[in-house]
Motif scaffolding. Structure first.
Motif, mmCIF file in Angstrom:
data_model
loop_
_atom_site.group_PDB
_atom_site.id
_atom_site.type_symbol
_atom_site.label_atom_id
_atom_site.label_comp_id
_atom_site.label_asym_id
_atom_site.label_seq_id
_atom_site.Cartn_x
_atom_site.Cartn_y
_atom_site.Cartn_z
ATOM 1 N N SER A 160 0.827 -1.208 0.000
ATOM 2 C CA SER A 160 0.000 0.000 0.000
ATOM 3 C C SER A 160 0.859 1.255 0.000
ATOM 4 O O SER A 160 0.356 2.365 0.198
ATOM 5 C CB SER A 160 -0.921 0.007 1.228
ATOM 6 O OG SER A 160 -0.159 -0.052 2.424
ATOM 7 N N GLY A 161 2.171 1.073 -0.218
ATOM 8 C CA GLY A 161 3.062 2.216 -0.346
ATOM 9 C C GLY A 161 2.839 2.929 -1.660
ATOM 10 O O GLY A 161 2.059 2.487 -2.515
ATOM 11 N N MET A 162 3.536 4.033 -1.864
ATOM 12 C CA MET A 162 3.337 4.831 -3.075
ATOM 13 C C MET A 162 3.631 4.036 -4.339
ATOM 14 O O MET A 162 2.899 4.132 -5.332
ATOM 15 C CB MET A 162 4.219 6.079 -3.010
ATOM 16 C CG MET A 162 3.978 7.058 -4.153
ATOM 17 S SD MET A 162 2.233 7.576 -4.285
ATOM 18 C CE MET A 162 2.047 8.464 -2.725
ATOM 19 N N ALA A 163 4.695 3.232 -4.318
ATOM 20 C CA ALA A 163 5.043 2.434 -5.500
ATOM 21 C C ALA A 163 3.943 1.425 -5.827
ATOM 22 O O ALA A 163 3.580 1.232 -6.991
ATOM 23 C CB ALA A 163 6.365 1.707 -5.273
ATOM 24 N N GLY A 164 3.393 0.790 -4.783
ATOM 25 C CA GLY A 164 2.316 -0.172 -4.994
ATOM 26 C C GLY A 164 1.066 0.478 -5.544
ATOM 27 O O GLY A 164 0.380 -0.087 -6.409
ATOM 28 N N ILE A 165 0.749 1.671 -5.067
ATOM 29 C CA ILE A 165 -0.435 2.391 -5.544
ATOM 30 C C ILE A 165 -0.245 2.833 -6.989
ATOM 31 O O ILE A 165 -1.160 2.699 -7.820
ATOM 32 C CB ILE A 165 -0.733 3.596 -4.635
ATOM 33 C CG1 ILE A 165 -1.240 3.106 -3.272
ATOM 34 C CG2 ILE A 165 -1.768 4.519 -5.287
ATOM 35 C CD1 ILE A 165 -1.441 4.196 -2.260
ATOM 36 N N ILE A 166 0.935 3.348 -7.313
ATOM 37 C CA ILE A 166 1.214 3.763 -8.693
ATOM 38 C C ILE A 166 1.102 2.571 -9.640
ATOM 39 O O ILE A 166 0.557 2.675 -10.747
ATOM 40 C CB ILE A 166 2.610 4.409 -8.793
ATOM 41 C CG1 ILE A 166 2.616 5.756 -8.065
ATOM 42 C CG2 ILE A 166 3.017 4.601 -10.259
ATOM 43 C CD1 ILE A 166 3.973 6.400 -7.970
ATOM 44 N N PHE A 167 1.605 1.423 -9.190
ATOM 45 C CA PHE A 167 1.502 0.209 -10.006
ATOM 46 C C PHE A 167 0.048 -0.155 -10.260
ATOM 47 O O PHE A 167 -0.342 -0.464 -11.399
ATOM 48 C CB PHE A 167 2.214 -0.948 -9.305
ATOM 49 C CG PHE A 167 2.035 -2.276 -9.991
ATOM 50 C CD1 PHE A 167 2.764 -2.591 -11.124
ATOM 51 C CD2 PHE A 167 1.120 -3.205 -9.508
ATOM 52 C CE1 PHE A 167 2.597 -3.814 -11.768
ATOM 53 C CE2 PHE A 167 0.946 -4.430 -10.135
ATOM 54 C CZ PHE A 167 1.684 -4.732 -11.272
ATOM 55 N N SER A 168 -0.781 -0.104 -9.217
ATOM 56 C CA SER A 168 -2.198 -0.448 -9.370
ATOM 57 C C SER A 168 -2.926 0.547 -10.270
ATOM 58 O O SER A 168 -3.785 0.163 -11.066
ATOM 59 C CB SER A 168 -2.875 -0.513 -7.996
ATOM 60 O OG SER A 168 -2.499 -1.680 -7.304
#
Length: 250
Positions: free
Chosen positions: A182-190
């Motif tokens: 749920s970090g920024m990288a994970g959100i950007i990926f989603s």
């Protein structure tokens, strides 16, 4: 994720040209937009009905993990079968939709317990995006060129490989951070995957239109409706994943 979208053989242009040639030899009715949309609506109705059933059932019984793992794998197998036995889509696609409905109902119910309202939000966003993509396509504000197709197909295949690798590595205790973080990288990926799934809808619309232009046989309505339904299921799952990540940050 539903692993087949417009880059899969289910909605390749060559499929329609080949079946159109078959129809010219054998004769018969042709594929229409109304027929395709009616069958897509029927399939979505099956998904929704079985999702509600699973939601209620597992609210009382709980959701067994093997169930959540096995159904998508069975779905992939059925999707491959439909791809290579197109004329059987009318019989196999409803089974696929029923299984996906059970899976979506279980997953949505689990997330709803943790984040109330998330399933409704995901559903509304899915159909809002669908309507927006249909408008963009019908007005030709976005044109589905060969270059556009190539970019979306390549990116979608890359995501497919990533998801398959993540699934395989999970058996060895290896977690892919972009997928669940749920970090920024994970959100950007989603966000990227949601956009990619939305772009696949444009390819779906284009290949359905191509099928009608080539005069594909009537049974291809089931086949095309299946491809569109798969993309919508994928889009819903990715939106659900994105919303769960955003809610986890609160």
């Amino acid at each position: 994720m539903s692993f087949f979208s417009s880059n899969n053989p289910a909605l390749k242009e060559e499929v329609f040209t080949q079946t159109a040639a078959e129809r010219e030899v054998s004769g018969g009715s042709v594929m229409t937009l109304n027929g395709t949309m009616a069958k897509a609506a029927l399939m979505l109705g099956i998904v929704f009905t079985f999702a509600l059933f699973a939601w209620d059932l597992f609210a009382y019984m709980g959701v067994p993990v093997p169930y959540l793992i096995s159904i998508p794998l069975i779905g992939v197998g059925l999707a491959f079968l439909i791809t290579y036995k197109k004329h059987l889509a009318a019989y196999i696609a409803p089974i696929y939709c029923a299984l996906q409905g059970l899976f979506l109902g279980g997953v949505s119910g689990l997330l709803e317990l943790k984040f109330p309202g998330i399933a409704t939000q995901a559903m509304l966003l899915t159909f809002t995006i669908f309507g927006s993509m249909l408008l963009l396509y019908s007005t030709r504000l976005i044109r589905v060129t060969e270059r556009f197709k190539s970019i979306i197909i390549t990116a979608t295949f890359g995501i497919f490989v990533f998801y398959m690798a993540s699934f395989a590595l999970s058996f060895f205790g290896v977690d892919m951070p972009l997928l669940h973080s749920s970090g920024m990288a994970g959100i950007i990926f989603s966000v990227f995957v949601v956009i990619l799934a939305a772009m696949n809808l444009l390819l779906d619309f284009d290949t359905i239109e191509t099928g009608m232009q080539y005069g594909a046989p009537k049974y291809m309505e089931w086949y095309a409706a299946f491809g569109l339904t798969v993309t919508l299921i994928w889009l819903y799952v990715e939106i659900l994943r994105l919303l769960s990540k955003l809610n986890s940050r609160n």
